[in-house]
Design a protein around this motif. Structure first.
Motif, PDB file in Angstrom:
ATOM      1  N   GLN A 113      30.414  33.098  40.741  1.00  0.00           N
ATOM      2  CA  GLN A 113      30.102  34.027  41.827  1.00  0.00           C
ATOM      3  C   GLN A 113      30.670  35.428  41.596  1.00  0.00           C
ATOM      4  O   GLN A 113      30.414  36.340  42.375  1.00  0.00           O
ATOM      5  N   PHE A 114      31.463  35.595  40.519  1.00  0.00           N
ATOM      6  CA  PHE A 114      32.120  36.877  40.276  1.00  0.00           C
ATOM      7  C   PHE A 114      31.145  38.053  40.156  1.00  0.00           C
ATOM      8  O   PHE A 114      31.442  39.130  40.674  1.00  0.00           O
ATOM      9  N   PRO A 115      30.001  37.914  39.461  1.00  0.00           N
ATOM     10  CA  PRO A 115      29.104  39.081  39.370  1.00  0.00           C
ATOM     11  C   PRO A 115      28.696  39.614  40.740  1.00  0.00           C
ATOM     12  O   PRO A 115      28.777  40.832  40.984  1.00  0.00           O
ATOM     13  N   ASP A 116      28.258  38.754  41.650  1.00  0.00           N
ATOM     14  CA  ASP A 116      27.848  39.206  42.977  1.00  0.00           C
ATOM     15  C   ASP A 116      29.036  39.681  43.801  1.00  0.00           C
ATOM     16  O   ASP A 116      28.942  40.696  44.509  1.00  0.00           O
ATOM     17  N   VAL A 117      30.149  38.956  43.721  1.00  0.00           N
ATOM     18  CA  VAL A 117      31.335  39.349  44.491  1.00  0.00           C
ATOM     19  C   VAL A 117      31.835  40.708  44.016  1.00  0.00           C
ATOM     20  O   VAL A 117      32.178  41.582  44.826  1.00  0.00           O
ATOM     21  N   PHE A 118      31.856  40.906  42.681  1.00  0.00           N
ATOM     22  CA  PHE A 118      32.309  42.200  42.163  1.00  0.00           C
ATOM     23  C   PHE A 118      31.366  43.323  42.584  1.00  0.00           C
ATOM     24  O   PHE A 118      31.813  44.390  43.001  1.00  0.00           O
ATOM     25  N   PHE A 119      30.072  43.088  42.478  1.00  0.00           N
ATOM     26  CA  PHE A 119      29.112  44.144  42.826  1.00  0.00           C
ATOM     27  C   PHE A 119      29.301  44.577  44.282  1.00  0.00           C
ATOM     28  O   PHE A 119      29.341  45.783  44.577  1.00  0.00           O
ATOM     29  N   ASN A 120      29.417  43.630  45.185  1.00  0.00           N
ATOM     30  CA  ASN A 120      29.583  43.974  46.602  1.00  0.00           C
ATOM     31  C   ASN A 120      30.903  44.685  46.854  1.00  0.00           C
ATOM     32  O   ASN A 120      30.964  45.644  47.636  1.00  0.00           O
ATOM     33  N   TRP A 121      31.954  44.247  46.168  1.00  0.00           N
ATOM     34  CA  TRP A 121      33.259  44.909  46.327  1.00  0.00           C
ATOM     35  C   TRP A 121      33.208  46.319  45.744  1.00  0.00           C
ATOM     36  O   TRP A 121      33.696  47.270  46.355  1.00  0.00           O
ATOM     37  N   ALA A 122      32.626  46.451  44.567  1.00  0.00           N
ATOM     38  CA  ALA A 122      32.621  47.742  43.875  1.00  0.00           C
ATOM     39  C   ALA A 122      31.739  48.760  44.578  1.00  0.00           C
ATOM     40  O   ALA A 122      32.026  49.970  44.515  1.00  0.00           O
ATOM     41  N   MET A 123      30.684  48.353  45.235  1.00  0.00           N
ATOM     42  CA  MET A 123      29.834  49.304  45.945  1.00  0.00           C
ATOM     43  C   MET A 123      30.611  50.053  47.021  1.00  0.00           C
ATOM     44  O   MET A 123      30.266  51.182  47.387  1.00  0.00           O
TER      45      MET A 123
END
Length: 381
Positions: A113-123
């Protein structure tokens, strides 16, 4: 008879009466009550402990051989197939802040789940690296070793998140309340003491005597075991509590490490190797797959042993530390232990536990090969 003989009889009677298998079961002595004070952490510590090659285990929380620390060591010795430097892709500061964010999530998400979790956090926090960071994580998790190494990061960043399992104390209470009632009886005159065909071939690591921390060869222990003994035990509920390790654990990574002995995936020159991990003297040879938990214990031990007044005083003085067979001390989280000596000769030991208080009686153990779903013949040299 030697004390080990009645201990073997206890093991056989318990396994049969409580529906366990002598190919996996390990008796925990002293049995361990678990309360809300200890909660998840104390419960999970029994799953984290790597069991010895023994029919019984004297569990202590003094560290030692633990699955989480040994697993971290294995991953530090493995070389991922995918060469992606996530810190270089998103920057050291963003990496550290993202790992702290992962630590704040309950539960910590798995690496896939890291790719989606990172994308949402980084946005929100680092929009200029949101896409490239998500892409980097997506590439990393395609490799089981690389993904597993990233999954460990929240458990290694200071302060590290503690090792967790998917289900904890609340789930244990719920499951235990619906578990069946069980009982067993042991008679020294008739119960078999043959444990040669058990999973450990009868090996034992620690054997107490009549009271906790006493020697099985101590005079009073030997005298007690030589009389005719009867153990009757009933439990309000008995449960094999099952759960899986949390996001820190990657079965594919450990399976890859087990089946491939050389480089790759093991780094040449590493102090941690296949042999000192999975070999004959390795630190991950067995894994606890579930816990046998009970409540409302009512255990009576009767012995046709006539102790002298002096010996009775010695036994009473040590009863507070816990007496055979489960060695629970007086007043430990609702546990009671009492000893009575009859005028005509004879000894009765009673142990009871409170309703609704889980008591860990044992664990079920698998060799790491079976735990990972492999056989030794499946390894690649």
């Amino acid at each position: 008879m030697p004390f080990i003989t009645v201990q073997n009889q206890l093991y056989n009677a318990l396994v049969e009466g409580l529906g366990q298998s002598n190919q996996t079961f390990q008796l925990l002595q002293p049995a361990a009550p678990i309360t809300s004070d200890g909660g998840d952490r104390f419960l999970w510590s029994f799953l984290n402990n790597i069991p010895p090659l023994s029919l019984d285990q004297n569990y202590t929380q003094s560290g030692g051989n633990q699955l989480f620390s040994d697993y971290k060591g294995v991953l530090s010795a493995l070389r991922p197939a995918t060469r992606v430097d996530i810190k270089q892709e998103i920057g050291q500061e963003n990496f550290e802040n993202f790992v702290k964010y992962l630590q704040s999530l309950k539960p910590i998400p798995p690496a896939n789940q890291f790719p989606d979790v990172f994308f949402n956090w980084a946005m929100v926090n680092a929009p200029d690296v949101a896409q490239q960071g998500a892409s980097a994580y997506a590439a990393i998790i395609l490799d089981p070793i690389g993904g597993a190494q990233q999954a460990l990061m929240p458990y290694m960043q200071r302060p590290p998140a503690p090792p967790d399992w998917v289900r904890g104390y609340d789930a244990l209470l719920q499951d235990l309340s619906q578990a069946p009632r069980r009982a067993f009886e042991m008679r020294s005159a008739t119960t078999s003491s043959d444990v040669s065909r058990t999973w450990s071939s009868g090996r034992r690591s620690v054997l107490f005597g009549l009271w906790r921390s006493s020697e099985s060869t101590e005079r009073l222990s030997e005298y007690f075991s030589q009389s005719e003994l009867t153990v009757t035990a009933s439990f309000g509920h008995v449960l094999n509590f099952q759960t899986n390790a949390g996001a820190w654990y990657g079965s594919s990574a450990l399976g890859t490490a087990y089946t491939k002995k050389g480089d790759p995936p093991w780094r040449s020159g590493s102090a941690i190797t296949w042999d000192n991990t999975f070999g004959a003297a390795g630190n991950i040879q067995r894994v606890a797959i579930n816990l046998m938990v009970a409540d409302t214990m009512e255990i009576t031990v009767t012995a046709k042993t006539s102790f002298s007044q002096q010996d009775q005083q010695i036994i009473r003085g040590n009863a507070g530390f816990g007496l055979w067979p489960f060695y629970n001390g007086r007043g430990e989280y609702g546990m009671t232990t009492n000893t009575q000596f009859s005028g005509s000769g004879g000894t009765t030991i009673t142990t009871a536990s409170a309703p609704g208080v889980p008591v860990v009686i044992g664990v079920n153990v698998l060799p790491v090969s079976r735990f990972l779903g492999y056989t030794p013949a499946a390894r690649e040299q």
